[in-house]
Design an enzyme around this catalytic site. Structure first.
Site, mmCIF file in Angstrom:
data_model
loop_
_atom_site.group_PDB
_atom_site.id
_atom_site.type_symbol
_atom_site.label_atom_id
_atom_site.label_comp_id
_atom_site.label_asym_id
_atom_site.label_seq_id
_atom_site.Cartn_x
_atom_site.Cartn_y
_atom_site.Cartn_z
ATOM 1 N N ASP A 9 0.813 -1.228 0.000
ATOM 2 C CA ASP A 9 0.000 0.000 0.000
ATOM 3 C C ASP A 9 0.841 1.272 0.000
ATOM 4 O OD1 ASP A 9 -2.077 -1.774 0.272
ATOM 5 O OD2 ASP A 9 -3.022 -0.713 1.940
ATOM 6 N N HIS A 27 3.506 -2.318 3.263
ATOM 7 C CA HIS A 27 3.562 -0.962 2.688
ATOM 8 C C HIS A 27 4.890 -0.733 1.963
ATOM 9 C CE1 HIS A 27 0.388 -0.629 5.699
ATOM 10 N NE2 HIS A 27 -0.058 0.425 5.031
#
Length: 263
Positions: free
Chosen positions: A86, A233
């Protein structure tokens, strides 16, 4: 003779008094016109107050539901696990993750922030070129996006898709992930109408909070099961520990479960 002397004295006294002017005034003062009054300065005008325009009231946000809406994808759809990254693309961290995935001959899903996609289109192009899936992750990682009106949600997702397709015109954007997992029925429905499926997760090592690489590895390995969707992430801050953790996690997860595309 005496009366004449008195008369002469009286006349002399009258002459003296008239030549000296009125009592208490100088000769100049007696014959001069009254002095003009000195002009007084006009009072300063009252300063005009500029009225500042009132700020527009912030739109009211609907409350978050107490439970997540139905229909969220939390499993890969296979026995293999699916990796998702992400908040990118990021010019420092995304290429390192891509290099590791390519070395392991596996693919992942990248949940892209619209303004980052606009800023780094070459990274969006590389992600697609190397066979990874694309997920819309909102324009600016708006945690309250799902609480806004349907029109606002749609405008945000459309803007993000346009930024992605400005880099890759034929990009297939299959998924949408609500920032923070703060889902509402409204953003699920808007995403569906735009042809995107709501992507949640099953394993969250909370690498966004910058734990050590060792902690990230322990959390992922303890929670992963066949078919898990793992959230990590590649953007949004210092992801050095995530990159370090993936050097072990990617080959280990591939060996234990296999790593596959979402479907």
């Amino acid at each position: 003779m005496r009366s004449r002397a008195v008369l002469a004295l009286a006349l002399g006294l009258v002459f003296f008094l008239t030549s000296c002017g009125s009592p208490g005034k100088t000769p100049h003062q007696a014959g001069a016109p009254p002095a003009a009054a000195s002009p007084t300065s006009a009072p300063d005008p009252t300063p005009t107050r500029t009225t500042k325009p009132k700020p527009k009231p912030k739109p009211k946000l609907r409350p978050l539901p107490k439970t997540l809406p139905a229909g969220l994808h939390r499993r890969s759809g296979d026995k293999a696990v699916a990796l998702t990254f992400d908040d990118g693309p990021d010019p420092r961290w995304t290429p390192q993750i891509l290099d590791q995935l390519r070395a392991a001959h596996v693919t992942a899903t990248f949940c892209l922030i619209g303004k980052q996609a606009k800023r780094y289109p070459e990274l969006v192009a590389r992600i697609v070129r190397e066979g990874h899936q694309i997920c819309n992750h909102s324009w600016r990682h708006d945690m309250d996006l799902g609480r806004r009106s349907a029109a606002e949600i749609k405008a945000d997702l459309v803007r993000t898709n346009r930024a992605i397709r400005a880099a890759v015109p034929d990009a297939e954007i299959t998924w949408f992930r609500q920032p923070g997992g703060r889902w509402t029925t409204e953003d699920v429905e808007v995403a569906r109408k735009l042809g995107m499926r709501p992507l949640h997760w099953h394993v969250d090592p909370q690498d966004w909070n910058h734990p050590t690489a060792k902690t990230i590895i322990q959390r992922v390995e303890a929670a992963t099961r066949p078919g898990s969707i793992v959230l990590m992430h590649d953007g949004g801050g210092d992801r050095s520990q995530t990159v370090a953790a993936c050097r072990k996690l990617i080959p280990d997860l591939k060996r234990r479960y296999g790593i596959a595309r979402l479907h």
